[in-house]
Structures are given as structure tokens and as C-alpha cells.
Design an enzyme around this catalytic site. Structure first.
Site, short mmCIF file in Angstrom:
data_model
loop_
_atom_site.label_atom_id
_atom_site.label_comp_id
_atom_site.label_asym_id
_atom_site.label_seq_id
_atom_site.Cartn_x
_atom_site.Cartn_y
_atom_site.Cartn_z
N HIS A 73 -79.75 -29.50 14.32
CA HIS A 73 -80.69 -28.40 14.54
C HIS A 73 -80.82 -28.04 16.01
CE1 HIS A 73 -82.40 -29.46 10.37
NE2 HIS A 73 -81.75 -28.32 10.28
N ASP A 97 -84.47 -25.59 5.00
CA ASP A 97 -85.28 -26.75 5.41
C ASP A 97 -86.17 -26.43 6.60
OD1 ASP A 97 -83.59 -26.87 7.68
OD2 ASP A 97 -82.28 -28.33 6.73
N GLU A 117 -83.02 -16.84 2.64
CA GLU A 117 -82.70 -18.01 1.80
C GLU A 117 -82.63 -17.55 0.35
OE1 GLU A 117 -81.70 -21.05 0.01
OE2 GLU A 117 -82.05 -21.53 2.12
N ASP A 149 -80.02 -13.00 -1.48
CA ASP A 149 -78.63 -13.37 -1.24
C ASP A 149 -78.26 -12.93 0.18
OD1 ASP A 149 -75.83 -13.31 -1.05
OD2 ASP A 149 -75.59 -12.95 -3.19
N GLY A 150 -77.84 -13.88 1.01
CA GLY A 150 -77.52 -13.55 2.39
C GLY A 150 -76.40 -12.54 2.53
N ASP A 167 -76.64 -20.87 8.64
CA ASP A 167 -77.02 -22.28 8.47
C ASP A 167 -76.83 -22.65 7.02
OD1 ASP A 167 -78.06 -24.79 8.70
OD2 ASP A 167 -80.11 -24.17 9.14
N ASP A 170 -71.95 -26.82 2.93
CA ASP A 170 -70.51 -26.87 3.11
C ASP A 170 -69.80 -25.71 2.40
OD1 ASP A 170 -70.76 -29.08 4.67
OD2 ASP A 170 -70.08 -30.52 3.18
#
Length: 293
Positions: A73, A97, A117, A149-150, A167, A170
Site C-alpha cells: 500500500h 480493502d 469497486e 465494474d471498473g 489495485d 491477480d
């Protein structure tokens, strides 16, 4: 008791098995299982581990642990923040998070952060079970939380940003769409002049094709692009790469003296980031250089 991504050893001890690929994995002993459930988008498990403290994994992949989350971070946030020097508006895609926002909000010049998010459950979960990671960032008046949805958000928003941070988890499963040429192009279109795109590009030894392909995309879109390296103990598999792409030459190759001056002026205490590390993190080993050449 049966749990996804878990197994029980001969002594009856429950373990979490992270399968990075079909041939590579990593195991964490579950000393206390705190939470496990599936939302519309993710399987989530939270447990205590003697070495790493509280550990969060989604879809079988570790996302954050109390022991070393500060490494990721701090570097995903402060490298672009100090490189730019005058951030006002930031978008964080993923990051449910709240850790990246926590670090960004320490820069008093930042006026707005938009968190995009896809899964509201991740935000709610993090508020409840990992409050020290976000440290109140979800409730900061500078923050706007968008559950969307990004990919679609970056296609359609009218906003422009000084910094966009991807961010993500994987580059497999639901997150794979955040590593495509089309998405990177949408992000470039939503940057202000001299803006910066920073991406989580995974472990170079596990996902070399992702690093190579992202590098090619960045080279097509930006005047300056590269990767910087971090090592997070929880993320086994070697060096994690973070992408850095911009048309801002001075942000891409900042003067070390200027970085030190900005850092000293900020007065921010750090656990991992330093100006010297900022510069050195872009010095990649030869095998990763070959991927991004």
C-alpha cells in the site's frame, strides 16, 4: 468440515492452499477461521495465521495480511504521489480493502479519491473485519465510493484524474479484464495532462506474459512507461511488479533531490517507502528487463 481452497493435514489442522498456477502453490496454516462465504463476484475467506496475523484471500488468492500490507500500500500510493508532486484527483479501481486510500489520504493536497469497486461486499467486509487496513478512509469526506465494474466506469465516466491506480487482484478470473489493451486505453483517456497510471501487475516469475503484454500496451499509449519492484512476504513467488505509465517525463524520472525535498516537506512517517527506494525500485533485474524491453 469442508472448505473451498482448504485441506486438513494428518494432525487435523486446517490449511489454506493458495494455487497461484496449476503447478505452483503456497500454504498458510489456519489457526482460527474467522469467516468464509461467497458473494456474487468472489469467494472470500479470512483467517488468523501465527506468522502473518489476519489474512484475507479472495477466489483462492491472498489479497492482504496484517503483517506486511503496508509494503504494497505504501508503494502503490506514495511512488506516484511523490513523483507527481501535485495530485488533486485520484481514482482507485479495486482496492476494496481501503489500504491504498489510507495512504493516499495522508497527502493533504489530494482533494478527491474515487474508489471503483465491483463488489460492495468486499467494502463492507473490510470495514467490519479489517478496519485497521482502511483506518477510516471509507468515511473520509474526500472519498466517493462507486460500486461498479471498473471497465465500464472508465469507458463512461466524464471525470478526469491526476492518478489512476489499478489495485486489482491477480490477473486471472474476474480481474483478467483489468489487464487488457482496451482497459488501459480507457484509463489513458481519463487521465489529465501529466497524469499517471499505476497498475498491480502480479508476480513477474508467475505471470511473465502479463508483465510483457502490459509493457507493450503502455508503450503504445504513453510516452514513458516502466515497472517498479516490491517484495511482499505474504505474496510468495518473488518480485511483484507495479506498472507506471505517463506522458509526464519529470514524474517518470524525478530528480532524486526533489523527491527527498517533497518527502521531507510532507513529514509523513513510513514503514517501507523512502525516496531512495523509490528510485531504486525501478532498477529491475535482467530477466524482468528482458520482458519489458
Amino acid at each position: 468440515m469442508s472448505h473451498r481452497f482448504c485441506f486438513t493435514d494428518d494432525q487435523g489442522q486446517l490449511w489454506f492452499k493458495e494455487a497461484l498456477t496449476e503447478s505452483v502453490g503456497n500454504c498458510f496454516r489456519i489457526d482460527e477461521l474467522i469467516y468464509e462465504d461467497s458473494s456474487d463476484h468472489h469467494h472470500i475467506i479470512l483467517f488468523e495465521n501465527e506468522t502473518h496475523g489476519r489474512v484475507l484471500a479472495m477466489d483462492g488468492l491472498v489479497q492482504v495480511s496484517r503483517s506486511d500490507e503496508f509494503v504494497y500500500h505504501e508503494m502503490v500510493a506514495h511512488v506516484p504521489a511523490f513523483a507527481h508532486g501535485q495530485l488533486k484527483s485520484v481514482a482507485v479501481v479495486g482496492g476494496g480493502d481501503g489500504g491504498a486510500m489510507r495512504e493516499l489520504l495522508r497527502h493533504t493536497g489530494i482533494e478527491t479519491i474515487t474508489l471503483i469497486e465491483i463488489d460492495k461486499d468486499v467494502v463492507d467486509f473490510s470495514r467490519k473485519w479489517l478496519p485497521e487496513v482502511s483506518n477510516g478512509s471509507f468515511d473520509d469526506p474526500r472519498v466517493e465510493i462507486v460500486i461498479a465494474d471498473g471497465v465500464e466506469y472508465m469507458k463512461t465516466t466524464d471525470k478526469r484524474f491526476d492518478l489512476i491506480i489499478i489495485d486489482s487482484s491477480d490477473p486471472v478470473g474476474p480481474s483478467a479484464v483489468l489487464f487488457t489493451p482496451e482497459f488501459y486505453a480507457s484509463c489513458k483517456d481519463k487521465l489529465k495532462d501529466n497524469g499517471i497510471l499505476v497498475t498491480q501487475n502480479g508476480l513477474a516469475s508467475i505471470y511473465p506474459d502479463v508483465v510483457r503484454d502490459s509493457s507493450r500496451c503502455f508503450a503504445d499509449l504513453f510516452a514513458h512507461q516502466g515497472f517498479y519492484a516490491i517484495t511482499v512476504p505474504t505474496f510468495s513467488g518473488g518480485i511483484m511488479t507495479l506498472g507506471f505509465a505517463t506522458d509526464n517525463a519529470t514524474a517518470f524520472s524525478p530528480d532524486p533531490a526533489e523527491l527527498h525535498a517533497r518527502f521531507q516537506s510532507s513529514g509523513l512517517p513510513m514503514r517501507y517507502y523512502t525516496p531512495d527506494l523509490h528510485v531504486g525500485a525501478f532498477a529491475l533485474p535482467a530477466d524482468i528487463q528482458a520482458l519489458v524491453a
